[in-house]
Design a protein around this motif. Structure first.
Motif, PDB file in Angstrom:
ATOM      1  N   THR A  78       6.759   3.003 -10.025  1.00 43.80           N
ATOM      2  CA  THR A  78       6.065   4.288  -9.951  1.00 43.80           C
ATOM      3  C   THR A  78       6.987   5.360  -9.374  1.00 43.80           C
ATOM      4  O   THR A  78       8.031   5.047  -8.797  1.00 43.80           O
ATOM      5  CB  THR A  78       4.834   4.188  -9.024  1.00 43.80           C
ATOM      6  N   LYS A  79       6.560   6.595  -9.520  1.00 41.43           N
ATOM      7  CA  LYS A  79       7.212   7.760  -8.900  1.00 41.43           C
ATOM      8  C   LYS A  79       8.650   7.973  -9.383  1.00 41.43           C
ATOM      9  O   LYS A  79       9.482   8.513  -8.656  1.00 41.43           O
ATOM     10  CB  LYS A  79       7.149   7.665  -7.365  1.00 41.43           C
ATOM     11  N   GLY A 132       5.649   4.804 -13.848  1.00 39.11           N
ATOM     12  CA  GLY A 132       4.806   5.914 -13.417  1.00 39.11           C
ATOM     13  C   GLY A 132       5.652   7.178 -13.383  1.00 39.11           C
ATOM     14  O   GLY A 132       6.708   7.209 -12.763  1.00 39.11           O
ATOM     15  N   ASP A 159       9.358  10.012 -11.438  1.00 40.90           N
ATOM     16  CA  ASP A 159       9.460  11.465 -11.624  1.00 40.90           C
ATOM     17  C   ASP A 159      10.058  12.151 -10.399  1.00 40.90           C
ATOM     18  O   ASP A 159      10.643  13.211 -10.506  1.00 40.90           O
ATOM     19  CB  ASP A 159       8.079  12.057 -11.924  1.00 40.90           C
ATOM     20  N   GLY A 206       1.339   3.043  -5.111  1.00 39.26           N
ATOM     21  CA  GLY A 206       0.671   3.595  -6.294  1.00 39.26           C
ATOM     22  C   GLY A 206      -0.116   2.543  -7.053  1.00 39.26           C
ATOM     23  O   GLY A 206      -0.388   2.694  -8.248  1.00 39.26           O
ATOM     24  N   LYS A 207      -0.526   1.518  -6.334  1.00 41.54           N
ATOM     25  CA  LYS A 207      -1.242   0.393  -6.947  1.00 41.54           C
ATOM     26  C   LYS A 207      -2.565   0.821  -7.564  1.00 41.54           C
ATOM     27  O   LYS A 207      -2.848   0.527  -8.725  1.00 41.54           O
ATOM     28  CB  LYS A 207      -1.524  -0.637  -5.856  1.00 41.54           C
ATOM     29  N   THR A 261      -3.710   3.850  -8.234  1.00 38.23           N
ATOM     30  CA  THR A 261      -3.484   4.837  -9.287  1.00 38.23           C
ATOM     31  C   THR A 261      -3.039   4.148 -10.577  1.00 38.23           C
ATOM     32  O   THR A 261      -3.529   4.468 -11.666  1.00 38.23           O
ATOM     33  CB  THR A 261      -2.389   5.833  -8.843  1.00 38.23           C
ATOM     34  N   ASN A 281       0.828  -1.204   0.000  1.00 38.70           N
ATOM     35  CA  ASN A 281       0.000   0.000   0.000  1.00 38.70           C
ATOM     36  C   ASN A 281       0.859   1.249   0.000  1.00 38.70           C
ATOM     37  O   ASN A 281       1.885   1.302   0.669  1.00 38.70           O
ATOM     38  CB  ASN A 281      -0.928   0.012   1.212  1.00 38.70           C
TER      39      ASN A 281
HETATM   40  P1  GDP Z   1      -1.860   2.334  -3.260  1.00 40.59           P
HETATM   41  O1  GDP Z   1      -2.070   2.411  -1.780  1.00 40.59           O
HETATM   42  O2  GDP Z   1      -0.697   1.480  -3.597  1.00 40.59           O
HETATM   43  O3  GDP Z   1      -3.073   1.962  -3.998  1.00 40.59           O
HETATM   44  O4  GDP Z   1      -1.395   3.802  -3.674  1.00 40.59           O
HETATM   45  P2  GDP Z   1      -2.153   4.965  -4.455  1.00 40.59           P
HETATM   46  O5  GDP Z   1      -2.523   4.523  -5.822  1.00 40.59           O
HETATM   47  O6  GDP Z   1      -3.253   5.498  -3.604  1.00 40.59           O
HETATM   48  O7  GDP Z   1      -0.984   6.038  -4.591  1.00 40.59           O
HETATM   49  C1  GDP Z   1      -0.336   6.610  -3.482  1.00 40.59           C
HETATM   50  C2  GDP Z   1       0.120   8.023  -3.852  1.00 40.59           C
HETATM   51  O8  GDP Z   1       1.159   7.966  -4.819  1.00 40.59           O
HETATM   52  C3  GDP Z   1      -0.979   8.871  -4.461  1.00 40.59           C
HETATM   53  O9  GDP Z   1      -0.870  10.168  -3.953  1.00 40.59           O
HETATM   54  C4  GDP Z   1      -0.655   8.859  -5.951  1.00 40.59           C
HETATM   55  O10 GDP Z   1      -1.129   9.987  -6.630  1.00 40.59           O
HETATM   56  C5  GDP Z   1       0.852   8.805  -5.922  1.00 40.59           C
HETATM   57  N1  GDP Z   1       1.430   8.233  -7.155  1.00 40.59           N
HETATM   58  C6  GDP Z   1       1.117   7.081  -7.757  1.00 40.59           C
HETATM   59  N2  GDP Z   1       1.889   6.873  -8.849  1.00 40.59           N
HETATM   60  C7  GDP Z   1       2.710   7.957  -8.951  1.00 40.59           C
HETATM   61  C8  GDP Z   1       3.760   8.346  -9.859  1.00 40.59           C
HETATM   62  O11 GDP Z   1       4.109   7.654 -10.822  1.00 40.59           O
HETATM   63  N3  GDP Z   1       4.386   9.530  -9.605  1.00 40.59           N
HETATM   64  C9  GDP Z   1       4.045  10.320  -8.542  1.00 40.59           C
HETATM   65  N4  GDP Z   1       4.717  11.458  -8.368  1.00 40.59           N
HETATM   66  N5  GDP Z   1       3.084   9.978  -7.667  1.00 40.59           N
HETATM   67  C10 GDP Z   1       2.419   8.822  -7.864  1.00 40.59           C
END
Ligand code: GDP
Length: 299
Positions: free
Chosen positions: A251-252, A277, A254, A112-113, A115, A109
């Motif tokens: 992811t991330k 990502g 960037d 970025g799963k 997203t 968690n």
């Molecule tokens: P999950 O708990 O794994 O489902 O995570 P989320 O999908 O809720 O993402 C967690 C946070 O990471 C959110 O604020 C997203 O917008 C951010 N996020 C996801 N992918 C990326 C990415 O490629 N780049 C950036 N900068 N933020 C990301």
């Protein structure tokens, strides 16, 4: 490529430009080679690949003698590309022999799963595919809402259950619905509770078994946060022991100077990075292309 360069600018500065600057020094003494090594390690390339790359560079630079900037660039490009295993098949398999293609998205968690699942749905819908989303992340209260919002935005139906419900039964329902509706692809977002390996194994293993009662899984994507470095690699290892990962989403990228993690994680799992990502927006998921990535890194 311009966009990729912009988004990868932190890694470009730290890794690509850093290496080029060091390699351009007139005298490549031991201190410089150590700095090159540090640059690679700091960018999370990993110990083994770093050693290999430094050895190769030393050898080739010796052969080359005087180095023009273009020669150096070409040499570094070739060697980095080699470490990225350009021959990997990086297509996300959403085609099934029969019925919808089934893709399970796993990861801790916060990586970025959800997203990523939403962004992937958007790509598939734009490609003319009928997509069903399975909100099997029942651990995080808002995850199902978040996924449903993505679904509404991109035009995909979301199957969800009661809060705190059984992830496996939601996964089962989403595949059932996908089959009944004649959908092209079912994307299942799972929970990444990494409190204990047994807990994760029980939960993910169950989701997988239950889905496979309907149809084989075509793709299991592991989502990793590129900013988490070695920690991410540890997570990757645990997940790989629980399910057969077929592709990695980093992811991330960037937000980090540690773009070398692409090399390390592929090496660790022997599985290709398929998607990256590059931001929080709906268009910020890109297929990973080794050549474009290297070009963006070395500018
Ligand atoms: P999950 O708990 O794994 O489902 O995570 P989320 O999908 O809720 O993402 C967690 C946070 O990471 C959110 O604020 C997203 O917008 C951010 N996020 C996801 N992918 C990326 C990415 O490629 N780049 C950036 N900068 N933020 C990301």
């Amino acid at each position: 490529l311009v966009r990729l360069r912009t988004r990868l600018s932190r890694s470009q500065n730290a890794l690509g430009k850093g290496l080029l600057t060091l390699l351009s020094r007139e005298h490549l003494d031991e201190d410089t080679w150590e700095e090159i090594e540090d640059t690679l390690l700091t960018a999370d390339v990993g110990v083994q690949p770093t050693q290999e790359l430094v050895d190769r560079l030393r050898e080739r630079v010796k052969v080359l003698g005087t180095r023009t900037p273009d020669e150096l660039r070409a040499l570094l490009r070739e060697e980095l590309l080699q470490l990225l295993v350009p021959e990997f098949d990086r297509s996300v398999n959403t085609e099934a022999l029969e019925g919808p293609g089934i893709v399970m998205v796993v990861g801790v968690n916060g990586t970025g799963k959800t997203t990523t699942t939403g962004k992937l749905a958007r790509v598939l819908v734009a490609d003319g595919k009928n997509v069903v989303l399975g909100a099997a992340d029942t651990f995080r209260a808002a995850a199902a809402d978040q996924l449903q919002t993505w679904g509404e935005r991109v035009g995909a139906r979301t199957v969800r259950g009661p809060e705190g419900g059984d992830p496996a039964s939601i996964a089962f329902d989403s595949v059932k619905e996908g089959i009944e509706e004649g959908a092209d692809v079912v994307l299942i977002d799972t929970a990444g509770r990494l409190h204990t390996k047994t807990g994760l194994m029980d939960e993910l293993g169950k989701v997988k078994r239950v889905v496979e009662k309907h149809a084989p899984l075509d793709e299991i994507l592991l989502v990793l946060d590129a900013t988490t470095g070695q920690n991410g690699l540890v997570q990757a290892r645990v997940f790989a022991e629980v399910v057969d990962i077929t592709g990695i989403v980093l992811t991330k990228l960037d937000g980090t100077a540690k773009g070398g993690i692409v090399i390390a994680v592929q090496r660790e799992l022997g599985v290709p990075v398929k998607l990256i990502g590059l931001g929080e927006g709906p268009d910020d998921l890109a297929p990973f292309e080794a050549e474009a990535f290297v070009d963006a890194l070395i500018g």
